[in-house]
Design a protein around this motif. Structure first.
Motif, PDB file in Angstrom:
ATOM      1  N   SER A 254      -4.605   2.369  -0.465  1.00  0.00           N
ATOM      2  CA  SER A 254      -4.966   1.928   0.877  1.00  0.00           C
ATOM      3  C   SER A 254      -4.770   0.420   1.041  1.00  0.00           C
ATOM      4  CB  SER A 254      -6.426   2.280   1.172  1.00  0.00           C
ATOM      5  OG  SER A 254      -7.293   1.480   0.367  1.00  0.00           O
ATOM      6  N   ILE A 255      -4.654  -0.018   2.283  1.00  0.00           N
ATOM      7  CA  ILE A 255      -4.531  -1.448   2.581  1.00  0.00           C
ATOM      8  C   ILE A 255      -5.774  -2.184   2.086  1.00  0.00           C
ATOM      9  CG2 ILE A 255      -4.466  -3.146   4.457  1.00  0.00           C
ATOM     10  CD1 ILE A 255      -2.691  -1.243   6.014  1.00  0.00           C
TER      11      ILE A 255
ATOM     12  N   VAL B 138      -5.467  -2.847  -1.516  1.00  0.00           N
ATOM     13  CA  VAL B 138      -4.538  -3.966  -1.748  1.00  0.00           C
ATOM     14  C   VAL B 138      -5.262  -5.291  -1.535  1.00  0.00           C
ATOM     15  CG1 VAL B 138      -2.426  -5.133  -0.974  1.00  0.00           C
ATOM     16  CG2 VAL B 138      -2.488  -2.636  -1.119  1.00  0.00           C
TER      17      VAL B 138
ATOM     18  N   ALA C  60       0.830  -1.206   0.000  1.00  0.00           N
ATOM     19  CA  ALA C  60       0.000   0.000   0.000  1.00  0.00           C
ATOM     20  C   ALA C  60       0.865   1.256   0.000  1.00  0.00           C
ATOM     21  CB  ALA C  60      -0.925  -0.006   1.210  1.00  0.00           C
TER      22      ALA C  60
END
Length: 220
Positions: free
Chosen positions: A180-181, A184, A174
């Motif tokens: 953003s996570i 991902v 990320a």
């Protein structure tokens, strides 16, 4: 004598930038106008300098080479991009061309071939190997291999898959790709679905296996 073509280098290895810069500056028809090691820095400099040719590595310390190719086309459409990479041409060349590059050449090639590639793309021609030309023809004819093939992944999905194979976790991916996570994780889910993988552990195992193959090709 005609004006020299201005060349900009994007590569995260200082020795590669130095070697390529020296090689280009030895030519009578081209000169280095700038360099960068990461995508964000490269894009701002390219937008300001408007180089004739940008030589880009696919793998960068920060950002994605494929995304950078698309951004170069947006901020400096008159600049021509050429990919110079150690990584598998059959995996990345078609993607690079679709992202805006005019050619793909390997760092394992001779200096003469690399310089020739720069001249070819600056003259408005496409520079790829015969194997890639055949692959592109197959794609346009609709002769795809398998629905679970790596070629079914989008550019961003392939970037995430590659970084998983290199051992990066979701936060590192990320941060590197400036997403953003959660995004991902969405990409990971899409990759699993496209490659027919049962769960996260199988995804990681396949990513490691694939990256080992890519690294082996680069060292061959």
């Amino acid at each position: 004598m005609s004006e020299r073509q201005s060349i900009f280098i994007v590569d995260d290895h200082p020795l590669v930038r130095e070697w390529l810069g020296n090689l280009i500056n030895q030519q009578t028809d081209m000169t280095i106008c700038g360099e960068a090691e990461a995508a964000p820095e490269a894009l701002s400099k390219i937008e300001a300098l408007k180089p004739d040719v940008v030589v880009v590595d696919i793998m960068l310390a920060a950002g994605s080479g494929l995304e950078l190719l698309k951004d170069i086309r947006r901020v400096s459409p008159e600049s021509i991009s050429l990919v110079l990479s150690m990584h598998d041409e059959l995996t990345y060349a078609d993607r690079a061309l679709r992202a805006g590059a005019r050619g793909y050449v390997s760092k394992r090639d001779t200096t003469k071939k690399i310089v020739n590639a720069i001249r070819e793309v600056s003259a408005g021609r496409v520079f790829v190997s015969p194997e890639v030309q055949a692959q592109i023809t197959e794609r346009y004819l609709g002769n795809r291999t398998s629905s679970s093939d790596i070629s079914t992944l989008s550019d961003r999905e392939l970037e995430v898959f590659r970084m998983l194979g290199q051992g990066s976790d979701t936060r590192q991916i990320a941060d590197s790709l400036s997403i953003s996570i959660k995004t991902v994780q969405v990409y990971c889910t899409r990759v699993r679905e496209k490659l027919g993988l049962a769960g996260h552990h199988e995804l990681m195992r396949e990513a490691f296996r694939w990256w080992e193959q890519q690294a082996g090709k680069a060292e061959a």
